[in-house]
Design a protein around this motif. Structure first.
Motif, PDB file in Angstrom:
ATOM      1  N   SER A 178       2.491  -7.929   3.395  1.00 30.02           N
ATOM      2  CA  SER A 178       2.422  -7.025   2.250  1.00 30.02           C
ATOM      3  C   SER A 178       2.652  -5.602   2.726  1.00 30.02           C
ATOM      4  N   VAL A 179       2.985  -4.729   1.798  1.00 25.20           N
ATOM      5  CA  VAL A 179       3.235  -3.331   2.121  1.00 25.20           C
ATOM      6  C   VAL A 179       2.432  -2.436   1.174  1.00 25.20           C
ATOM      7  N   THR A 180       2.284  -1.186   1.604  1.00 20.39           N
ATOM      8  CA  THR A 180       1.680  -0.148   0.770  1.00 20.39           C
ATOM      9  C   THR A 180       2.757   0.868   0.425  1.00 20.39           C
ATOM     10  N   LEU A 181       2.788   1.272  -0.837  1.00 18.67           N
ATOM     11  CA  LEU A 181       3.738   2.292  -1.270  1.00 18.67           C
ATOM     12  C   LEU A 181       2.969   3.485  -1.808  1.00 18.67           C
ATOM     13  N   TYR A 182       3.315   4.675  -1.313  1.00 18.50           N
ATOM     14  CA  TYR A 182       2.702   5.928  -1.750  1.00 18.50           C
ATOM     15  C   TYR A 182       3.689   6.672  -2.633  1.00 18.50           C
ATOM     16  N   ASP A 183       3.213   7.134  -3.779  1.00 17.59           N
ATOM     17  CA  ASP A 183       4.041   7.822  -4.756  1.00 17.59           C
ATOM     18  C   ASP A 183       3.440   9.212  -4.988  1.00 17.59           C
ATOM     19  N   TYR A 184       4.022  10.212  -4.310  1.00 12.16           N
ATOM     20  CA  TYR A 184       3.509  11.588  -4.391  1.00 12.16           C
ATOM     21  C   TYR A 184       4.392  12.437  -5.303  1.00 12.16           C
ATOM     22  N   TRP A 185       3.734  13.319  -6.076  1.00 11.69           N
ATOM     23  CA  TRP A 185       4.421  14.151  -7.045  1.00 11.69           C
ATOM     24  C   TRP A 185       4.131  15.619  -6.801  1.00 11.69           C
ATOM     25  N   SER A 186       5.019  16.453  -7.300  1.00 12.23           N
ATOM     26  CA  SER A 186       4.783  17.892  -7.333  1.00 12.23           C
ATOM     27  C   SER A 186       4.697  18.319  -8.796  1.00 12.23           C
ATOM     28  N   THR A 189      -1.277  18.990  -8.220  1.00 13.59           N
ATOM     29  CA  THR A 189      -2.299  18.712  -9.233  1.00 13.59           C
ATOM     30  C   THR A 189      -1.903  17.564 -10.159  1.00 13.59           C
ATOM     31  N   ALA A 190      -0.657  17.079 -10.050  1.00 12.47           N
ATOM     32  CA  ALA A 190      -0.226  15.922 -10.829  1.00 12.47           C
ATOM     33  C   ALA A 190      -0.916  14.672 -10.292  1.00 12.47           C
ATOM     34  N   VAL A 191      -0.886  13.608 -11.059  1.00 11.59           N
ATOM     35  CA  VAL A 191      -1.511  12.354 -10.640  1.00 11.59           C
ATOM     36  C   VAL A 191      -0.674  11.713  -9.527  1.00 11.59           C
ATOM     37  N   GLN A 192      -1.300  11.480  -8.379  1.00 10.09           N
ATOM     38  CA  GLN A 192      -0.658  10.812  -7.239  1.00 10.09           C
ATOM     39  C   GLN A 192      -1.095   9.344  -7.237  1.00 10.09           C
ATOM     40  N   ARG A 193      -0.231   8.471  -6.718  1.00 10.04           N
ATOM     41  CA  ARG A 193      -0.540   7.037  -6.809  1.00 10.04           C
ATOM     42  C   ARG A 193      -0.323   6.330  -5.474  1.00 10.04           C
ATOM     43  N   VAL A 194      -1.075   5.244  -5.295  1.00 10.92           N
ATOM     44  CA  VAL A 194      -0.882   4.340  -4.161  1.00 10.92           C
ATOM     45  C   VAL A 194      -0.878   2.919  -4.701  1.00 10.92           C
ATOM     46  N   LEU A 195       0.156   2.188  -4.338  1.00 13.71           N
ATOM     47  CA  LEU A 195       0.281   0.790  -4.740  1.00 13.71           C
ATOM     48  C   LEU A 195       0.043  -0.058  -3.495  1.00 13.71           C
ATOM     49  N   GLY A 196      -1.054  -0.801  -3.480  1.00 13.83           N
ATOM     50  CA  GLY A 196      -1.426  -1.557  -2.293  1.00 13.83           C
ATOM     51  C   GLY A 196      -1.298  -3.063  -2.488  1.00 13.83           C
ATOM     52  N   GLY A 197      -1.148  -3.772  -1.374  1.00  7.85           N
ATOM     53  CA  GLY A 197      -0.996  -5.224  -1.445  1.00  7.85           C
ATOM     54  C   GLY A 197       0.272  -5.636  -2.162  1.00  7.85           C
ATOM     55  N   MET A 198       1.352  -4.888  -1.941  1.00 10.28           N
ATOM     56  CA  MET A 198       2.619  -5.201  -2.601  1.00 10.28           C
ATOM     57  C   MET A 198       3.252  -6.440  -1.968  1.00 10.28           C
ATOM     58  N   LEU A 234      -8.680  -0.112  -1.790  1.00 10.88           N
ATOM     59  CA  LEU A 234      -7.635  -0.363  -0.791  1.00 10.88           C
ATOM     60  C   LEU A 234      -8.104  -0.015   0.618  1.00 10.88           C
ATOM     61  N   GLY A 235      -9.419  -0.047   0.835  1.00  7.19           N
ATOM     62  CA  GLY A 235      -9.969   0.259   2.153  1.00  7.19           C
ATOM     63  C   GLY A 235      -9.946   1.725   2.497  1.00  7.19           C
ATOM     64  N   LEU A 236      -9.747   2.601   1.508  1.00  8.82           N
ATOM     65  CA  LEU A 236      -9.660   4.045   1.743  1.00  8.82           C
ATOM     66  C   LEU A 236     -10.984   4.715   1.401  1.00  8.82           C
ATOM     67  N   SER A 237     -11.412   5.616   2.267  1.00  4.73           N
ATOM     68  CA  SER A 237     -12.624   6.380   1.989  1.00  4.73           C
ATOM     69  C   SER A 237     -12.323   7.589   1.112  1.00  4.73           C
ATOM     70  N   SER A 238     -11.103   8.089   1.187  1.00  3.42           N
ATOM     71  CA  SER A 238     -10.667   9.200   0.345  1.00  3.42           C
ATOM     72  C   SER A 238      -9.184   9.022   0.064  1.00  3.42           C
ATOM     73  N   PHE A 239      -8.702   9.675  -0.984  1.00  2.00           N
ATOM     74  CA  PHE A 239      -7.291   9.538  -1.325  1.00  2.00           C
ATOM     75  C   PHE A 239      -6.454  10.244  -0.255  1.00  2.00           C
ATOM     76  N   PRO A 240      -5.497   9.544   0.344  1.00  2.00           N
ATOM     77  CA  PRO A 240      -4.749  10.125   1.477  1.00  2.00           C
ATOM     78  C   PRO A 240      -3.828  11.258   1.052  1.00  2.00           C
ATOM     79  N   ALA A 241      -3.780  12.278   1.894  1.00  2.00           N
ATOM     80  CA  ALA A 241      -2.884  13.407   1.644  1.00  2.00           C
ATOM     81  C   ALA A 241      -1.459  13.035   2.055  1.00  2.00           C
ATOM     82  N   GLU A 242      -0.485  13.657   1.414  1.00  2.00           N
ATOM     83  CA  GLU A 242       0.913  13.406   1.747  1.00  2.00           C
ATOM     84  C   GLU A 242       1.251  14.029   3.090  1.00  2.00           C
ATOM     85  N   PRO A 243       2.053  13.335   3.900  1.00  2.00           N
ATOM     86  CA  PRO A 243       2.526  13.958   5.151  1.00  2.00           C
ATOM     87  C   PRO A 243       3.318  15.223   4.854  1.00  2.00           C
TER      88      PRO A 243
END
Length: 389
Positions: A178-186, A189-198, A234-243
Motif C-alpha cells: 500500500s502507499v500513502t498520498l499527501y495532498d498539500y494546498w496553498s 490555511t486551506a484543508v490539507q489531506r492524507v490518503l493512507g492505506g491506498m 494513520l499512525g500519526l501523532s500530528s499532521f505532517p508538514a509539507e517538505p
C-alpha cells in the motif's frame, strides 16, 4: 479570504511499511499528478425500527467507512535515472513486485538477432530491462551470466564498449503493498489531506494521447485532513508538514513519442492509432468483517491484464500475421515503449497475449482494425513486466 485555485496543490506518494501506517516523505516523492478524486462515505444501512413517525431518525456512529480514489498522473522525466521514479511506489502497489534495478553495463558485442553480451556479469533476470540509444527492451532469455537475448533488436545495434543505461523493472507478485498520498494546498490555511492505506485496484496506460498518462484507481483505508485530524490516525501523532517546495524540475512526455512491437515474431508497427493497457487486481480489502470500522488488509483476487489497440490495415505480412493469430487463437508478444530518450523511458512487455478477432472500422478514410480485450496469460506472475529507464 479567497477561493482556492484548483491547480495550486502538490502531490507526494511513498510506499508504506505496513498497511495503513502513513509513510514518511521528502521533496523527492513529489509526482506530476493531474487529478485526484476521492470519496469517503459511511456504509449505507436501512433502519427498520418502528419510530412512530415517517421522519428518518438518523444512523448511529461507528458504521463502516469506505474510501475510494482515482489518481491520474503524467509520465515525466526524473532527475536521477538510476533511482526509482517518483511514481514507482504506485506501480509497486499495483503489480506487487519490488523494484529490480540495474545500473546498466558495458557492451562486449551485439548481434542483429537481439543477443547482447556484456563485459561483466549483467545481473539481469527474465523480464529485466535494457536501454540503449533512447530505446528500451526486455530480457526474454538469460543466455549466461554475461549475455541475454532481448524481445526485439535495438534500432541501432549497440557498439562494443558502449554503455547501456540504468533501469528499474517491476513485475507481478502474489501480495500487494500500500502507499500513502499527501495532498498539500496553498495557502497553508486551506484543508490539507492524507490518503493512507491506498490499494491500487486498476491501472490504465494509454498511448497516442496528448501526453502519456498513468491512471490509478482503487480503495484506501482512511482519509484524514487538517480540519478534523486526531492524533493516532494513520499512525500519526500530528499532521505532517509539507517538505520544502522546490521549483518544478520535470518535463512531461508527448503522447505520440514511442514505439510498439507486436506478433509471435515481434515486428515494429508504425500504424498504431491508439492503445490502452488495463491492469486489474480485483481487490477485496477485508472491510466487512466483524469488529472493524476500517479495512484491515489488502486481499487481491484473480489478476486481469488486457490490451485494446487499433491500427490501420496494411497489406503487409506483419499485419496479416496478427489477423491470422487472432483467428487461430495463437498467442503473440506485445511490447510498448513510451518516450524516446534516457531518463524518460517507460516500457511494458507481455509475452503471451491472445488477440481477439478485430472489428473492422471503415468510418474513417482509412480502414482500421480494432482489437478489443486481448488478455495476457502466463504461468506464475509473468503476465506483464514494466520498466523505467
Amino acid at each position: 479570504m479567497s477561493y482556492i485555485l484548483s491547480n495550486d496543490n502538490r502531490f507526494y506518494v511513498a510506499l508504506e511499511q505496513s498497511y495503513g501506517a502513513a509513510a514518511a516523505i521528502t521533496a523527492s516523492n513529489r509526482i506530476p499528478a493531474v487529478k485526484l478524486t476521492t470519496k469517503q462515505q459511511n456504509q449505507k444501512v436501512q433502519r427498520a425500527d418502528k419510530t412512530g413517525s415517517r421522519t428518518f431518525a438518523g444512523n448511529p456512529s461507528g458504521l463502516r467507512i469506505q474510501t475510494s480514489f482515482g489518481l491520474k498522473t503524467y509520465m515525466a522525466n526524473w532527475a536521477d535515472p538510476s533511482a526509482v521514479p517518483p511514481y514507482g511506489p504506485l506501480f509497486q502497489a499495483c503489480l506487487g513486485g519490488a523494484p529490480a534495478q540495474s545500473a546498466g553495463g558495458t557492451v562486449a558485442s551485439a548481434s542483429g538477432s537481439s543477443t547482447l553480451a556484456f563485459t561483466a556479469p549483467h545481473g539481469l533476470t527474465l523480464g529485466g530491462a535494457v536501454t540503449s540509444g533512447g530505446e528500451i527492451r526486455f530480457v526474454t532469455v538469460v543466455v549466461n551470466a554475461d549475455a541475454v537475448q532481448l524481445n526485439a533488436p535495438f534500432s541501432t545495434t549497440p557498439a562494443a564498449s558502449s554503455q547501456t543505461g540504468p533501469t528499474t523493472m517491476y513485475q507481478t507478485a502474489e501480495s500487494l503493498s500500500s502507499v500513502t498520498l499527501y495532498d498539500y494546498w496553498s495557502p497553508s490555511t486551506a484543508v490539507q489531506r492524507v490518503l493512507g492505506g491506498m490499494a491500487v485496484d486498476t491501472l490504465s496506460i494509454k498511448a497516442n494521447g496528448d501526453f502519456h498518462e498513468f491512471d490509478f484507481n482503487g480503495q484506501a483505508q482512511e482519509l484524514v485532513d487538517t480540519a478534523s485530524f486526531q492524533s493516532g490516525e494513520l499512525g500519526l501523532s500530528s499532521f505532517p508538514a509539507e517538505p520544502a517546495v522546490a521549483p518544478i524540475n520535470y518535463s512531461i512526455i508527448p503522447g505520440n513519442l514511442g514505439q510498439v512491437w507486436l506478433g509471435s515474431s515481434p515486428t515494429r508497427f508504425f500504424t498504431l492509432s491508439n492503445a490502452a493497457v488495463t491492469f486489474a487486481n480485483n481487490l477485496d480489502l477485508r472491510a466487512s468483517e466483524f469488529g472493524a470500522i476500517l479495512p484491515r488488509v489488502i486481499a487481491p483476487g484473480p489478476r486481469n491484464v488486457s490490451i485494446n489497440f487499433s491500427l490501420y490495415e496494411m497489406d503487409d505480412t506483419g499485419t496479416a500475421a496478427l489477423y491470422q493469430a487472432a483467428r487461430q487463437r495463437s498467442p503473440i508478444r506485445v511490447m510498448m515503449q513510451l518516450g524516446q530518450q534516457q531518463g524518460e523511458l517507460f516500457g511494458l512487455y507481455m509475452q503471451n497475449v491472445v488477440p481477439e478477432i478485430p472489428a473492422f472500422d471503415d468510418s474513417d478514410k482509412r480502414l482500421q482494425w480494432q482489437f478489443q480485450s486481448c488478455r495476457a496469460q502466463g504461468s506464475v506472475n509473468d503476465e506483464i513486466y514494466v520498466a523505467f529507464g
